[in-house]
Write a protein that holds these residues in place. Structure first.
Motif, PDB file in Angstrom:
ATOM      1  N   ASN A  78      17.346  26.005  27.765  1.00 12.53           N
ATOM      2  CA  ASN A  78      17.277  26.295  29.195  1.00 12.53           C
ATOM      3  C   ASN A  78      16.566  27.621  29.458  1.00 12.53           C
ATOM      4  O   ASN A  78      15.725  27.732  30.361  1.00 12.53           O
ATOM      5  CB  ASN A  78      18.688  26.336  29.790  1.00 12.53           C
ATOM      6  N   LYS A  79      16.902  28.643  28.689  1.00 11.29           N
ATOM      7  CA  LYS A  79      16.257  29.944  28.857  1.00 11.29           C
ATOM      8  C   LYS A  79      14.757  29.859  28.590  1.00 11.29           C
ATOM      9  O   LYS A  79      13.948  30.484  29.289  1.00 11.29           O
ATOM     10  CB  LYS A  79      16.893  30.978  27.922  1.00 11.29           C
ATOM     11  N   ASN A 188      15.827  19.114  38.452  1.00 14.20           N
ATOM     12  CA  ASN A 188      16.657  18.312  39.357  1.00 14.20           C
ATOM     13  C   ASN A 188      18.003  17.916  38.749  1.00 14.20           C
ATOM     14  O   ASN A 188      18.975  17.700  39.482  1.00 14.20           O
ATOM     15  CB  ASN A 188      15.903  17.056  39.795  1.00 14.20           C
ATOM     16  N   ILE A 189      18.069  17.827  37.419  1.00 14.41           N
ATOM     17  CA  ILE A 189      19.351  17.501  36.777  1.00 14.41           C
ATOM     18  C   ILE A 189      20.032  18.750  36.223  1.00 14.41           C
ATOM     19  O   ILE A 189      21.023  18.663  35.517  1.00 14.41           O
ATOM     20  CB  ILE A 189      19.172  16.440  35.667  1.00 14.41           C
ATOM     21  N   ASN A 190      19.474  19.923  36.547  1.00 10.24           N
ATOM     22  CA  ASN A 190      19.981  21.217  36.093  1.00 10.24           C
ATOM     23  C   ASN A 190      19.898  21.370  34.579  1.00 10.24           C
ATOM     24  O   ASN A 190      20.709  22.057  33.959  1.00 10.24           O
ATOM     25  CB  ASN A 190      21.415  21.484  36.576  1.00 10.24           C
ATOM     26  N   LYS A 253      28.063   8.331  36.752  1.00 10.54           N
ATOM     27  CA  LYS A 253      26.698   8.416  37.288  1.00 10.54           C
ATOM     28  C   LYS A 253      26.324   9.849  37.674  1.00 10.54           C
ATOM     29  O   LYS A 253      25.691  10.105  38.701  1.00 10.54           O
ATOM     30  CB  LYS A 253      26.541   7.501  38.502  1.00 10.54           C
ATOM     31  N   ILE A 254      26.734  10.786  36.823  1.00  8.05           N
ATOM     32  CA  ILE A 254      26.477  12.205  37.099  1.00  8.05           C
ATOM     33  C   ILE A 254      25.003  12.510  36.855  1.00  8.05           C
ATOM     34  O   ILE A 254      24.431  12.115  35.836  1.00  8.05           O
ATOM     35  CB  ILE A 254      27.375  13.088  36.225  1.00  8.05           C
ATOM     36  N   ILE A 255      24.398  13.219  37.782  1.00 10.89           N
ATOM     37  CA  ILE A 255      22.978  13.563  37.673  1.00 10.89           C
ATOM     38  C   ILE A 255      22.794  15.016  37.238  1.00 10.89           C
ATOM     39  O   ILE A 255      22.108  15.297  36.257  1.00 10.89           O
ATOM     40  CB  ILE A 255      22.257  13.299  39.009  1.00 10.89           C
ATOM     41  N   ALA A 256      23.390  15.936  37.945  1.00 11.22           N
ATOM     42  CA  ALA A 256      23.225  17.363  37.632  1.00 11.22           C
ATOM     43  C   ALA A 256      24.492  17.908  36.987  1.00 11.22           C
ATOM     44  O   ALA A 256      25.596  17.706  37.496  1.00 11.22           O
ATOM     45  CB  ALA A 256      22.917  18.151  38.896  1.00 11.22           C
ATOM     46  N   CYS A 257      24.324  18.594  35.850  1.00 12.65           N
ATOM     47  CA  CYS A 257      25.480  19.233  35.227  1.00 12.65           C
ATOM     48  C   CYS A 257      25.821  20.512  35.994  1.00 12.65           C
ATOM     49  O   CYS A 257      24.971  21.109  36.661  1.00 12.65           O
ATOM     50  CB  CYS A 257      25.209  19.540  33.751  1.00 12.65           C
ATOM     51  N   GLU A 258      27.060  20.928  35.898  1.00 14.31           N
ATOM     52  CA  GLU A 258      27.514  22.111  36.637  1.00 14.31           C
ATOM     53  C   GLU A 258      27.094  23.412  35.962  1.00 14.31           C
ATOM     54  O   GLU A 258      26.959  24.442  36.625  1.00 14.31           O
ATOM     55  CB  GLU A 258      29.037  22.076  36.779  1.00 14.31           C
ATOM     56  N   ASN A 259      26.902  23.362  34.658  1.00 12.97           N
ATOM     57  CA  ASN A 259      26.610  24.569  33.888  1.00 12.97           C
ATOM     58  C   ASN A 259      25.360  24.297  33.057  1.00 12.97           C
ATOM     59  O   ASN A 259      25.443  23.818  31.929  1.00 12.97           O
ATOM     60  CB  ASN A 259      27.802  24.909  32.987  1.00 12.97           C
ATOM     61  N   GLY A 260      24.192  24.585  33.643  1.00  2.46           N
ATOM     62  CA  GLY A 260      22.956  24.217  32.974  1.00  2.46           C
ATOM     63  C   GLY A 260      21.837  25.214  33.153  1.00  2.46           C
ATOM     64  O   GLY A 260      22.018  26.431  33.027  1.00  2.46           O
ATOM     65  N   TYR A 261      20.686  24.705  33.512  1.00  2.65           N
ATOM     66  CA  TYR A 261      19.453  25.483  33.639  1.00  2.65           C
ATOM     67  C   TYR A 261      19.631  26.708  34.541  1.00  2.65           C
ATOM     68  O   TYR A 261      19.230  27.818  34.186  1.00  2.65           O
ATOM     69  CB  TYR A 261      18.366  24.555  34.182  1.00  2.65           C
ATOM     70  N   LEU A 262      20.234  26.507  35.675  1.00  2.00           N
ATOM     71  CA  LEU A 262      20.376  27.587  36.642  1.00  2.00           C
ATOM     72  C   LEU A 262      21.385  28.637  36.215  1.00  2.00           C
ATOM     73  O   LEU A 262      21.366  29.768  36.721  1.00  2.00           O
ATOM     74  CB  LEU A 262      20.760  27.038  38.021  1.00  2.00           C
ATOM     75  N   GLN A 263      22.286  28.292  35.303  1.00  2.00           N
ATOM     76  CA  GLN A 263      23.328  29.222  34.863  1.00  2.00           C
ATOM     77  C   GLN A 263      23.030  29.860  33.497  1.00  2.00           C
ATOM     78  O   GLN A 263      23.807  30.698  33.030  1.00  2.00           O
ATOM     79  CB  GLN A 263      24.674  28.479  34.785  1.00  2.00           C
ATOM     80  N   ALA A 264      21.926  29.484  32.863  1.00  4.38           N
ATOM     81  CA  ALA A 264      21.659  29.934  31.493  1.00  4.38           C
ATOM     82  C   ALA A 264      21.524  31.456  31.397  1.00  4.38           C
ATOM     83  O   ALA A 264      21.866  32.057  30.362  1.00  4.38           O
ATOM     84  CB  ALA A 264      20.427  29.252  30.937  1.00  4.38           C
TER      85      ALA A 264
END
Length: 268
Positions: A78-79, A188-190, A253-264
């Protein structure tokens, strides 16, 4: 010639393998616009190697590193992808050797509404040892080379590749060692799920959420060929938990994870 795509290479404390990988990148018939190295906490030898290639490379090489706090491949990927400037990402591991048309082939295969899953031929332990000892000699690797296993995956027959392309709404058998996607879909999927720490299936979990977004898996053979260096398998204690998370993603049917790209960036 450089193309408008970013090549992301993941690595961890195997500079000899990374050297072979980077050599194969610089031999490409079409170069990526940039190379972003996602380093999950390697030591000084890897840093020194990357610095040498940064000095000599005709394209930008960025070394994205964080401290070694265990297997955190999802976080460092992600970083690294945060540092990319292209709208298309090609992703490999630092223990593969790329056919010289690897980047060109991926660019031909790219398609909106799809992510691309390639394959890999495996190298025997003896062949790998020889390549690492010599530090070169990998330029001529082919499906017919001694020490190549799963030879069909090492074949490049570009004129026939379109006949064997398959598309599936399935995340099975997706590996980050030979993977490509549009950056917008990834965002879009984080991105990768930072919570999946430890070995296993982070790429399939990413793919499951791409599928939930409506992005189809495009399976490419006879193009985008790579050869995987032999190494012992890592510890797999976390694999079952990661598989369970994939099943949860599919079920709900989860699309975006809660702890991903934006939180890295929150991870040191």
């Amino acid at each position: 010639m450089a193309a408008k795509c970013s090549l992301v290479i993941s690595t961890y404390n195997w500079p000899q393998a990374l050297k072979l990988c980077l050599d194969s990148v610089l031999r490409q018939s079409v170069l990526p616009a940039e190379v972003i190295i996602a380093d999950d906490g390697s030591g000084e030898d890897t840093k020194k190697l990357i610095h040498l290639y940064q000095s000599a490379s005709p394209v930008r090489i960025v070394h994205v590193w964080h401290a070694d706090k265990g297997f955190r491949k999802s976080v460092i990927l992600n970083k690294a992808i945060q540092q990319t400037s292209s709208d298309y990402i090609i992703q490999v591991d630092g223990d593969v050797i790329l056919n010289r048309h690897f980047i060109a082939d991926h660019l031909i295969a790219r398609e909106h509404g799809a992510f691309v899953r390639g394959t890999r031929a495996m190298l025997s332990q003896q062949k790998t040892a020889g390549l690492l000892a010599n530090g070169d000699g990998a330029a001529g690797l082919s499906a017919l080379s001694a020490g190549v296993q799963h030879r069909f995956n090492g074949l490049r027959l570009a004129l026939l590749s379109g006949l064997v392309v398959r598309k599936k709404m399935s995340s099975n058998s997706v590996r980050g060692s030979n993977l490509a996607y549009w950056k917008a879909d990834f965002v879009n999927i984080n991105g990768y799920n930072n919570a999946l720490q430890g070995w296993g299936h982070e790429d399939e979990e990413l793919a499951a959420r791409l599928i939930n977004l409506g992005i189809i898996k495009k399976i490419v053979k006879l193009r985008a060929v790579q050869f995987h260096l032999y190494h012992d398998e890592g510890h797999r204690q976390t694999a079952d938990n990661h598989r369970a998370e994939i099943e949860r993603i599919k079920e709900h049917k989860i699309i975006a994870c809660e702890n991903g790209y934006l939180q890295a960036a929150d991870y040191e």
